[in-house]
Design a protein around this motif. Sequence first.
Motif, PDB file in Angstrom:
ATOM      1  N   GLY A   4       0.759  -1.481  -0.124  1.00 37.18           N
ATOM      2  CA  GLY A   4      -0.127  -0.249  -0.283  1.00 37.18           C
ATOM      3  C   GLY A   4       1.462   1.381  -0.328  1.00 37.18           C
ATOM      4  O   GLY A   4       1.912   1.365  -0.308  1.00 37.18           O
ATOM      5  N   ILE A  17      -2.516  -1.302  -6.198  1.00 40.00           N
ATOM      6  CA  ILE A  17      -2.107  -1.399  -5.039  1.00 40.00           C
ATOM      7  C   ILE A  17      -2.939   0.118  -4.142  1.00 40.00           C
ATOM      8  O   ILE A  17      -3.474   0.887  -4.477  1.00 40.00           O
ATOM      9  CB  ILE A  17      -0.474  -0.908  -5.445  1.00 40.00           C
ATOM     10  CG1 ILE A  17       0.356  -2.161  -6.230  1.00 40.00           C
ATOM     11  CG2 ILE A  17       0.038  -0.420  -4.011  1.00 40.00           C
ATOM     12  CD1 ILE A  17       1.198  -1.263  -5.848  1.00 40.00           C
ATOM     13  N   PRO A  18      -3.608  -0.373  -3.386  1.00 43.87           N
ATOM     14  CA  PRO A  18      -4.249   0.160  -1.797  1.00 43.87           C
ATOM     15  C   PRO A  18      -3.542   1.214  -1.895  1.00 43.87           C
ATOM     16  O   PRO A  18      -1.839   1.477  -1.418  1.00 43.87           O
ATOM     17  CB  PRO A  18      -4.411  -0.489  -1.403  1.00 43.87           C
ATOM     18  CG  PRO A  18      -4.041  -1.384  -1.249  1.00 43.87           C
ATOM     19  CD  PRO A  18      -3.956  -1.654  -2.649  1.00 43.87           C
ATOM     20  N   MET A  19      -4.335   2.751  -1.542  1.00 40.44           N
ATOM     21  CA  MET A  19      -3.753   3.845  -1.217  1.00 40.44           C
ATOM     22  C   MET A  19      -4.565   4.837   0.113  1.00 40.44           C
ATOM     23  O   MET A  19      -6.045   4.917  -0.175  1.00 40.44           O
ATOM     24  CB  MET A  19      -3.618   4.788  -2.452  1.00 40.44           C
ATOM     25  CG  MET A  19      -2.409   3.987  -3.455  1.00 40.44           C
ATOM     26  SD  MET A  19      -2.165   5.338  -4.800  1.00 40.44           S
ATOM     27  CE  MET A  19      -1.386   4.707  -5.786  1.00 40.44           C
ATOM     28  N   LYS A  75      -8.229   4.639  -1.574  1.00 39.86           N
ATOM     29  CA  LYS A  75      -8.912   3.224  -0.583  1.00 39.86           C
ATOM     30  C   LYS A  75     -10.076   4.528   0.217  1.00 39.86           C
ATOM     31  O   LYS A  75     -10.697   4.526   0.994  1.00 39.86           O
ATOM     32  CB  LYS A  75      -8.451   2.364   0.044  1.00 39.86           C
ATOM     33  CG  LYS A  75      -8.410   1.435   0.934  1.00 39.86           C
ATOM     34  CD  LYS A  75      -7.513   0.567   1.766  1.00 39.86           C
ATOM     35  CE  LYS A  75      -8.706  -0.673   2.904  1.00 39.86           C
ATOM     36  NZ  LYS A  75      -9.848  -1.003   2.532  1.00 39.86           N
ATOM     37  N   TRP A 104      -5.498   1.296   8.956  1.00 38.53           N
ATOM     38  CA  TRP A 104      -4.748   0.539   7.446  1.00 38.53           C
ATOM     39  C   TRP A 104      -3.281   0.563   7.367  1.00 38.53           C
ATOM     40  O   TRP A 104      -3.264  -0.190   6.713  1.00 38.53           O
ATOM     41  CB  TRP A 104      -5.729   1.250   6.506  1.00 38.53           C
ATOM     42  CG  TRP A 104      -4.834   0.573   5.343  1.00 38.53           C
ATOM     43  CD1 TRP A 104      -5.562  -0.239   3.983  1.00 38.53           C
ATOM     44  CD2 TRP A 104      -3.957   1.345   4.290  1.00 38.53           C
ATOM     45  NE1 TRP A 104      -4.902   0.007   2.524  1.00 38.53           N
ATOM     46  CE2 TRP A 104      -3.329   0.978   3.390  1.00 38.53           C
ATOM     47  CE3 TRP A 104      -3.189   3.229   4.457  1.00 38.53           C
ATOM     48  CZ2 TRP A 104      -2.922   1.587   1.991  1.00 38.53           C
ATOM     49  CZ3 TRP A 104      -2.348   2.823   3.381  1.00 38.53           C
ATOM     50  CH2 TRP A 104      -2.361   1.997   3.041  1.00 38.53           C
ATOM     51  N   THR A 161      -1.058  -2.651   6.904  1.00 37.68           N
ATOM     52  CA  THR A 161      -0.355  -2.892   6.351  1.00 37.68           C
ATOM     53  C   THR A 161       1.084  -2.763   5.688  1.00 37.68           C
ATOM     54  O   THR A 161       1.568  -1.742   5.746  1.00 37.68           O
ATOM     55  CB  THR A 161      -0.923  -0.867   4.829  1.00 37.68           C
ATOM     56  OG1 THR A 161      -2.109  -1.195   4.661  1.00 37.68           O
ATOM     57  CG2 THR A 161      -0.124  -1.405   3.507  1.00 37.68           C
ATOM     58  N   LEU A 193       4.580  -0.943   3.520  1.00 39.49           N
ATOM     59  CA  LEU A 193       4.205   0.299   3.618  1.00 39.49           C
ATOM     60  C   LEU A 193       4.953   1.486   2.485  1.00 39.49           C
ATOM     61  O   LEU A 193       6.247   1.550   3.620  1.00 39.49           O
ATOM     62  CB  LEU A 193       3.677   0.587   4.268  1.00 39.49           C
ATOM     63  CG  LEU A 193       2.885   2.458   4.334  1.00 39.49           C
ATOM     64  CD1 LEU A 193       1.428   2.293   3.493  1.00 39.49           C
ATOM     65  CD2 LEU A 193       2.565   3.020   6.075  1.00 39.49           C
TER      66      LEU A 193
END
Length: 805
Positions: A164, A193-195, A210, A281, A285, A288
């Motif tokens: 992330g 890829i989540p942010m 996200k 989060w 994560t 990161l």
Amino acid sequence: MGVFKTACRGCHGGCVFDMTVENGRVVAATPAKDGPLNQGRGCMKGRSIIEQMYHPDRLLYPMKRTGERGEGKWTRISWDDAYDTIAEKMNGLIKEYGPQCISSLTGTGRHHLPYLSRLANAIGTPNASTAGGLICLGPRRTAAAMTSGLFCGVDYYGPTRPGGILVWGANPAISGADGELQWLIRDAVQEGIPMVVVDPKPTELARKAKIWLKIRPGTDGALALGILNILISEDLYDHDFVENYTVGFAELKERCKEYTLEKVSGITWIPESQILEAAHWIAHTKPLGLEQGCAFEQSVNAMDTCRAIIMIPAITGNYDVPGGFVESMEIAPAGLPLSNEIPEEMKAVGITGGYPFTEHDVMSHPYLMLEAIRTGKPYPIRGMFIHANNTLLSMADAKHTRECLMKLDFLVYMDIFMNPTAELADIVLPAALWPEVDCVFAMPEFGDQVLLSQQKLVQVGECKMDEEFFIELCQRAGWNYGYTSHRQMMEEQIREMVRRRPEYADFTLDHLREKGYLAPERTYYNYKRQGFDTPTKKYEFKSTMMEMQGYDPIPSWHEPPETPVSRPDLTKEYPLILTTGGRQQPYFISNNRQIRSLRRAEPFPRVRMSPKTAAVYGLAEGDWAFIETPRGKITQKVKLEEGWDDRVINCDFAWWYPEAGAPGYGWDESNVNVLTWGDAPYDKYLGSYQFRGLLCRISKNESCSIEQRYYNSKYYLEPETNTSDSLVVNSELCVLCGECVRTCERVHGIGALKLATVEGITRVIPAVENSMRASGCVGCGQCQTACPMGAIEIVLTESDQEESL
């Protein structure tokens, strides 16, 4: 004809290009497939380089002022005349007032940046300065030095991908932060890829995030300390890292207790539930990464905010881990300044404001340096060199800046085009663009992962590299620059790289220029082998250096000087919060407003706000609005965007109008720095000043003629439809990203399209004559699908497609 590798510096730089040179002229600029940071991609700034190099407005020869300062009267002179005049004038001022009366000012990071400081050092003045040093990258670099010792960035380079990314105060999909460019973050988005994005602006990344933390401008430090408080109080931190590799954790824990969830939510306007969700989060994560920008640096809380933000990936165990927040590899020095050559007694009189950062770097505080021109306190600045800095656009309080520059005895300005600041000079010099430059530089900027090379491919007019000018001027003026050629400097950079990396003992400058780049193998967990580059050899939550200098070694946050909280007396007259610094893809700071294919994409500055805010003030999409603060008033065109807080608006940055004509070029019509201030209070450690989170008001501009002036000028391009027998490209939508070209080649290996500059305009055209089918087009429509702007329409009939296929 030959094809050569070089690196674009149309922004901070890093895209490797294959440049085709024919008869001493660049005829094609193609993003290199093996470019380690761009991998065959290039934005419109890089792809339009031929249009920029051979633009009819470009400065090609030295010019000398013949009328009054700012009157706009010039005559062409030779370089010999320029050198003799500058040497005579500057040496005369030095003889009468001492070397400290000379200052220099540069803009954002380019090849010349450390070498202008070297010029100041050769002269013997401590008053070299930079418009961006206190508000762009400088605070992040200094915060890293005081905390871990090295600048860090996201690990996009190794086999482990980030789990992330925390994107804070940055829009790397547009602005290409610190040379990492937009490609690597876009790849991460496409991979899913989540942010978590911290930004008041609904940026491209915020819309895809996200979690989007829509922060009140200027309160980033409070949010960072609040997140740290959650991580510590809920035992969500990495115990091994904290207990074995850090100092000052207990003190940080105690400080963070002041930043409760309720308090931070009230300060930042972010709901408590969102802050908690983001903190959890972040904690869970792995690995990161952290992308950070200049938004929170432009603040009186710059140093503490930068330190608090970079502590977040560290405290969660993501420091220098594969796929995480990784250290600079320190491949080669960015440049070779001479600050130690200045006598101590001269360093002591530098106009630093007494801030440790400016004192350590032997640089003057830019606003205080300008004030010394105006007031003569603590002594007058009489002469100045300005390079790659359109100062009227880049410095806070633009009207103050102009007043100061007008009082100089002698001003030398070097850049690519005439602009509002150049018109105030005594001598204007023509600067080289990136295909005309020899340079060695590591990217991302100060977060080195690769070493890149630029090489001079052509000579345009009498344009010179800034470094070449510095060396030749010093020889003429009798100042000791320490080098007689720029190649000597580059070779010394390579020798220093070899000293740091003995495995490249046989590597030479010529090897680098042939390949175009060097990408050493990435190593991780370096602190476990050699400790941190800090006095304690530990990661310092409590900064030893700051404490030794008498400053609070633990981060904190204080309300900025002009907000609804600190100045409630102003809110009735100025009810909105103004954030500044908005960027547009075609431009880099104030560059490229003359380039027609780029100007077409974004012809005007935008003031961005929510539809509800616009309705309250009687504004609609496309209206021109006045934006006003206690410092002044400007106008920009209204852009409505869902997602803005109704109390916040944003103005695009660095706008001037070549079509308005010399000598002013409309420098004060839409320039957001007419609205900002550069005076105290400043960041207590760095001297940074507040560009964002200011109070403002807006109203409708009923009689704006800016659009009409542009449409009647030579900079306006009539809408055109690049029609072939297979497709239509809508020029009004095309942003020259080249995705259609790449897709055609990648999917079918055909290459029926190309991006080229023809008759001074950069556009997408068929690769062969005006026929797609002659280029091998099969009518598959993949280029249409790949175009992010919807600018391509396939016009082949169904029978034509079947025949082609």
